[in-house]
Design a protein around this motif. Structure first.
Motif: not given
Length: 367
Positions: A6-13, A52-59, A77-80, A86-92
């Motif tokens: 399972v891959l985690g995706l978080v939308f902090p904005n 879940i040990s892999k998380v992407g952040l849609a910042t 425990d995500l420094d692996r 994973y940070f993913h800056p968005m330009h929109m």
């Protein structure tokens, strides 16, 4: 336990605009909460506790404080080497980001290169300790295309709530609107197969569609097998300054703290080595949460005082939130006030709000 599939995706904005000044210089995910936490801590901790040990952040914007707080992800425990944060800056625009399809489309290479079969997506506006592992298991067992995490109760005061009609596990109907009274409503939590998510997002984006709930879930409800998963644990949704204040104040109830901070599913946050809080000889503290490093010399009642805050002699705090680095000087009187970081309230100042309309003092301001 590791849920490597399972891959985690978080939308902090998501929902940044709802908190006004609190999110002027930070994302909603990095808003301070409960004397030592940030709102994103709950979403990340729920994922990590589910394996879940892999998380992407849609910042999207104002993510400096978020990056400073999360760092390499070590407290979670995500420094692996394999997986991690994973940070993913968005330009929109704000509208494109809030629709969720555009940021998912921008992350399509990350999704394509990931090996996990499933994706769990969540926002950061709900405070709670949820069993994501049970949600994932239910999704796999049901054979659903999409499983929507929902709660039953009075929905937040928003015009874009996802309102659900549920029959057992199946979602019979989905509506988007404000909602009144007790109803089932989504909290921005979804589980879906990664390949299906990629296909749906690419098709929607090619048709200039931008809203995940309206243009994918609602439009395809007869095509997709949509299931719901009711979250029965304690939860508080932050959708306004007043609801943020109320969610913080709820932590003063020991019963609420026992439901949020479970020993078997801990809520993790950035670790700081601070001295314990110091209490002066004439201090008086009751029914309050005080962070480490704080200095209390006045009277504090039904309040939350963050790390390194200073409450001077003769000060009276009642139903207040005082964030990190703020200083309330001698003989000041505050009631129903939210002081952001590094605020200075001068001697004998007086500020008074009410429960449904607390006074907010913005970051670095001097009163």
């Amino acid at each position: 336990m590791r849920n490597m599939n399972v891959l985690g995706l978080v939308f902090p904005n998501q929902h940044d605009a709802c908190l006004g000044g609190l999110t002027t210089h930070r994302s909603l995910g990095s808003v301070p909460f409960g004397a030592r936490y940030r709102l994103i801590d709950f979403a990340l901790s729920n994922m990590v506790n589910a394996g879940i040990s892999k998380v992407g952040l849609a910042t999207k914007s104002n993510y400096q404080s978020l990056m400073d707080h999360l760092g390499t992800g070590k407290p979670w425990d995500l420094d692996r080497k394999n997986g991690g944060l994973y940070f993913h800056p968005m330009h929109m625009s704000d509208a494109a980001y809030s629709g969720r399809i555009a940021p998912l489309y921008e992350m399509r290479l990350f999704l394509r290169r990931s090996q996990e079969d499933y994706v769990l997506m969540t926002d950061c506006d709900t405070v709670g300790n949820f069993d994501y592992a049970a949600l994932i298991d239910r999704h796999i067992e049901s054979g659903a295309d999409v499983t929507v995490g929902y709660r039953v109760g009075k929905p937040p005061r928003r015009e874009d709530n996802l309102l659900l009609t549920v029959d057992g596990d199946r979602l019979c109907d989905l509506c988007i609107g404000g909602g009144e009274g007790e109803t089932a409503y989504g909290i921005g939590l979804y589980v879906i197969r990664r390949d299906l998510l990629l296909r749906l997002v690419e098709e929607a984006y090619s048709r200039n569609q931008g809203n995940f709930e309206r243009d994918i879930l609602q439009q395809r409800q007869n095509e997709l097998k949509l299931c719901g998963y009711e979250l029965t644990e304690y939860a508080a949704t932050v959708y306004s300054l007043a609801s943020y204040f109320e969610a913080n104040m709820a932590l003063l109830d020991p019963a609420v703290r026992r439901q949020v901070f479970l020993p078997e599913r801990r809520i993790y946050t950035k670790v700081r080595d601070c001295a314990p809080a110091q209490y002066g000889l004439h201090s008086a503290v009751s029914d309050s949460l005080v962070g480490d490093g704080a200095i209390i010399e006045g009277s504090v009642t039904r309040s939350i005082v963050f790390r390194d805050a200073v409450v001077g002699p003769g000060v009276t705090l009642t139903d207040c939130i005082i964030m990190q680095g703020s200083e309330i000087r001698a003989d000041a009187k505050l009631g129903y006030v939210i002081c952001d970081k590094n605020v200075q309230v001068c001697d004998a100042a007086s500020l008074q709000g009410v429960a449904h309309y607390p006074v907010y003092v913005k970051k670095d301001m001097k009163i």
